[in-house]
Design an enzyme around this catalytic site. Structure first.
Site, PDB file in Angstrom:
ATOM      1  N   ASP A  94      -0.084  -0.568  -5.028  1.00 33.34           N
ATOM      2  CA  ASP A  94      -1.248   0.078  -5.653  1.00 33.34           C
ATOM      3  C   ASP A  94      -0.935   1.450  -6.225  1.00 33.34           C
ATOM      4  O   ASP A  94      -1.630   1.937  -7.115  1.00 33.34           O
ATOM      5  CB  ASP A  94      -2.434   0.146  -4.685  1.00 33.34           C
ATOM      6  CG  ASP A  94      -2.122   0.859  -3.387  1.00 33.34           C
ATOM      7  OD1 ASP A  94      -0.977   1.329  -3.193  1.00 33.34           O
ATOM      8  OD2 ASP A  94      -3.030   0.958  -2.531  1.00 33.34           O
ATOM      9  N   ASN A  95       0.080   2.116  -5.719  1.00 30.20           N
ATOM     10  CA  ASN A  95       0.501   3.418  -6.270  1.00 30.20           C
ATOM     11  C   ASN A  95       1.841   3.790  -5.654  1.00 30.20           C
ATOM     12  O   ASN A  95       2.325   3.135  -4.730  1.00 30.20           O
ATOM     13  CB  ASN A  95      -0.531   4.525  -6.008  1.00 30.20           C
ATOM     14  CG  ASN A  95      -1.000   4.623  -4.582  1.00 30.20           C
ATOM     15  OD1 ASN A  95      -2.123   4.217  -4.257  1.00 30.20           O
ATOM     16  ND2 ASN A  95      -0.158   5.130  -3.692  1.00 30.20           N
ATOM     17  N   CYS A  97      -5.319   4.851  -4.014  1.00 31.51           N
ATOM     18  CA  CYS A  97      -5.541   3.461  -3.612  1.00 31.51           C
ATOM     19  C   CYS A  97      -6.745   2.815  -4.275  1.00 31.51           C
ATOM     20  O   CYS A  97      -6.622   1.810  -4.980  1.00 31.51           O
ATOM     21  CB  CYS A  97      -5.706   3.379  -2.092  1.00 31.51           C
ATOM     22  SG  CYS A  97      -4.289   3.980  -1.152  1.00 31.51           S
ATOM     23  N   ASP A 146       0.837  -1.201   0.000  1.00 34.68           N
ATOM     24  CA  ASP A 146       0.000   0.000   0.000  1.00 34.68           C
ATOM     25  C   ASP A 146       0.873   1.253   0.000  1.00 34.68           C
ATOM     26  O   ASP A 146       1.575   1.524   0.971  1.00 34.68           O
ATOM     27  CB  ASP A 146      -0.902  -0.023   1.246  1.00 34.68           C
ATOM     28  CG  ASP A 146      -2.083   0.924   1.138  1.00 34.68           C
ATOM     29  OD1 ASP A 146      -2.128   1.712   0.173  1.00 34.68           O
ATOM     30  OD2 ASP A 146      -2.965   0.871   2.009  1.00 34.68           O
ATOM     31  N   ASP A 147       0.872   1.998  -1.103  1.00 37.09           N
ATOM     32  CA  ASP A 147       1.642   3.243  -1.234  1.00 37.09           C
ATOM     33  C   ASP A 147       3.145   2.996  -1.349  1.00 37.09           C
ATOM     34  O   ASP A 147       3.934   3.844  -0.921  1.00 37.09           O
ATOM     35  CB  ASP A 147       1.404   4.188  -0.046  1.00 37.09           C
ATOM     36  CG  ASP A 147       0.050   4.862  -0.068  1.00 37.09           C
ATOM     37  OD1 ASP A 147      -0.730   4.584  -0.989  1.00 37.09           O
ATOM     38  OD2 ASP A 147      -0.221   5.658   0.845  1.00 37.09           O
TER      39      ASP A 147
END
Length: 575
Positions: free
Chosen positions: A349-350, A114, A58-59
């Protein structure tokens, strides 16, 4: 850890609800009648169909050290001692996945946020086709509409219903999952046999999981509650107690390295000499960029720099537990004799930024640090220590996994492409040269009382009144990579009709906006290509780009029947 019963309506152990145990011939017949996976022919021949594991962080950025290598770590350390080098985050992940397979050096997300990005992974579609535009229910994030229209067509739903796979999910799903207005934690999305999903956004302690539709609260005791470790234990339990008669798909979605960046106790003192990268676009004014970037205060205050350095350090600390999870998972697959028949994907996700163009910390922006992510893959038929420069996106993950399972991709409405030919070393492969990036900005209807000088319409503001988002931070980009060109062309939906263009060969840090100096003919072609991609669906998202031999540009198509210039297509109403 013993595996709990499957999700409601899901398969019992050794007896999938949608595919009862049967002989190889009957199995093949059933899947063919269902229009299912060609992989069933392998089952009929007595060979085992491949398993798949998707690890999603995540991130986690790729550009600024999120997937750091020893060759660049010295730039992030005040002192690059051997002891420091031994504690690089994800060192084991790189060795067990990247070095045992393929690393993609040009992997992108279609939206640097997200929920839209995760929806693209699950559906294989660009945001304008799955209609998830932000992290809110109003933006279609885990909304009733998403559940009704998109969830039945995600690749896990196809794997389960058409290919006979056991499907397992653990971790963060979508940011609004569990919201009372969208079914609460009782909702188990179609396609999942085993469901261990986090309520809403990433946390490390004091969270609630949906265990196959039933809520389970966790506290703040590290030994039983630290979420990354809980996900590891649940995943190992699945591998030990699942059915061995059918292949499996696992998706493990960690909270790390998302805020609040809570590291496991044993890692809270690591990386004390690590600082956010001081690259060329760190703490400089975003000259000739969109107003939101220009409004950032330069130079940043000392307190802002200390804050982002601390955030960078804590992000690395949380990734050490992810590294442990990966090691445990790979070792268990090997112990169970399943590693050689399992594809393992690792991605995020990013991306994320820490001080670039004087923006403190966040994602959402169009630049490489926010849209480029790590992607590592190992599995059957993938040679070790490979790097691919092919332009790929997370909309390709669903088609790739379905291709591995033997499903006919022509039966899907996915925008992405299967990476399997690249992974298997196909020669003379015709591949895309561009991908679409799109984002719909968010803002507040009222002025922030701590920043009275700012008008309504901004959001994600820091104490020094630097804001990371706004209503008109709505943009769309064509990210192009070919033999001769490495370009990014972006348009904003604002009163300025603002355009940003970057030549990343000459300017990898995207400091100089060349929109006013680039060849007008090329600018027109990129504008038209952007409009085409914003309207694409399925196969039309994979047509030749501006620099492909098969590209055809007809300027007349830029005008409507009334003779007016075509306007850009931005989604104002997601549903």
């Amino acid at each position: 850890m013993r595996l709990l019963p499957p999700a409601p309506g899901g398969p019992r152990r050794n007896q999938p609800g949608h595919l009862r145990p049967c002989g190889p011939a009957l199995l093949l017949l059933l899947l063919l009648l269902l229009g299912g996976c060609l992989g069933a022919s392998r089952a009929a021949a007595g060979s085992r169909r491949p398993n798949v594991v998707l690890l999603l962080t995540d991130d986690q950025d790729e550009v600024l050290g999120g997937m750091v290598t020893i060759t660049v770590i010295s730039g992030l350390l005040r002192e690059a001692s051997p002891d420091h080098l031994s504690r690089i985050p994800l060192k084991k992940t790189k060795a067990l996945i990247g070095e045992m397979g393929m690393t993609f050096s040009s992997a992108y997300v279609p939206s640097a946020l997200c929920c839209p990005s995760r929806a693209s992974i699950l559906t294989g579609k660009y945001p304008h086709n799955h209609h998830v535009v932000n992290n809110t229910l109003e933006g279609n994030c885990s909304s009733k509409s998403w559940q009704k229209i998109q969830e039945p067509n995600t690749f896990p739903a196809i794997l389960r219903s058409m290919c006979g796979y056991q499907t397992f999910f653990a971790g963060k799903y979508l940011n609004e999952y569990g919201a009372p207005d969208a079914g609460g934690l009782e909702h188990v999305p179609l396609g999942w046999s085993y469901w261990y999903a986090l309520e809403k956004n990433s946390k490390y302690y004091n969270y609630t999981l949906s265990i196959n539709g039933k809520a389970r609260k966790h506290g703040e005791n590290y030994s039983v509650d630290y979420l990354t470790d809980v996900l590891a234990n649940i995943s190992l339990g699945f591998l030990d107690y699942k059915s061995n008669s059918e292949p499996f798909f696992m998706m493990i979605s960690t909270p790390a390295p998302h805020s609040p960046w809570t590291a496991a106790p044993q890692y809270q003192k690591t990386f004390q000499n690590v600082f956010a990268p001081r690259n060329k676009n760190f703490n400089i004014h975003g000259t000739n960029k969109h107003w939101l970037i220009r409004q950032a205060k330069t130079p940043m205050t000392n307190s802002s720099i200390q804050f982002l350095d601390n955030a960078f350090r804590k992000r690395w600390q949380t990734l050490l537990s992810v590294d442990d999870l990966v090691e445990k998972l790979v070792k268990r697959l090997e112990f169970n004799g399943e590693l050689n028949n399992t594809y393992i994907f690792y991605t995020s996700d990013n991306g994320y930024h820490t001080g670039q163009f004087s923006l403190p910390i966040d994602k959402r922006q169009l630049y490489e640090f926010d849209i480029k992510v790590p992607l590592l893959v190992r599995g059957p038929g993938i040679k070790p220590n490979q790097t691919s420069k092919m332009l790929v996106a997370n909309i390709d993950l669903g088609p790739t996994i379905l291709d591995i399972a033997g499903y006919n991709l022509n039966k899907t409405q996915m925008d992405g492409m299967s990476l399997l030919p690249i992974l298997k070393g196909a020669r003379n492969l015709t591949w895309r040269s561009d991908v679409l990036v799109e984002y719909q900005g968010e803002g507040r209807d009222v002025t922030d009382p701590t920043c009275p000088s700012l008008s309504p319409g901004v959001s994600q503001c820091f104490p020094d009144c630097v804001c990371e988002d706004a209503y008109n931070n709505t943009y769309a980009c064509v990210r192009t990579m070919s033999a001769r060109w490495n370009l990014q062309y972006c348009e904003f939906d604002d009163q300025e009709v603002f355009v940003e263009v970057y030549n990343l060969t000459a300017d990898p840090d995207q400091i100089t906006n060349i929109a006013k100096s680039i060849d007008p003919e090329l600018l027109g072609k990129m504008n038209y290509r952007l409009m085409m991609l914003q309207s694409c669906s399925g196969p039309t998202c994979r047509t030749p780009g501006v620099f492909d031999p098969g590209y055809r540009f007809d300027p007349r198509l830029m005008f409507s029947n009334q003779g007016s210039v075509r306007t850009r297509r931005f989604s104002k109403h997601p549903l």
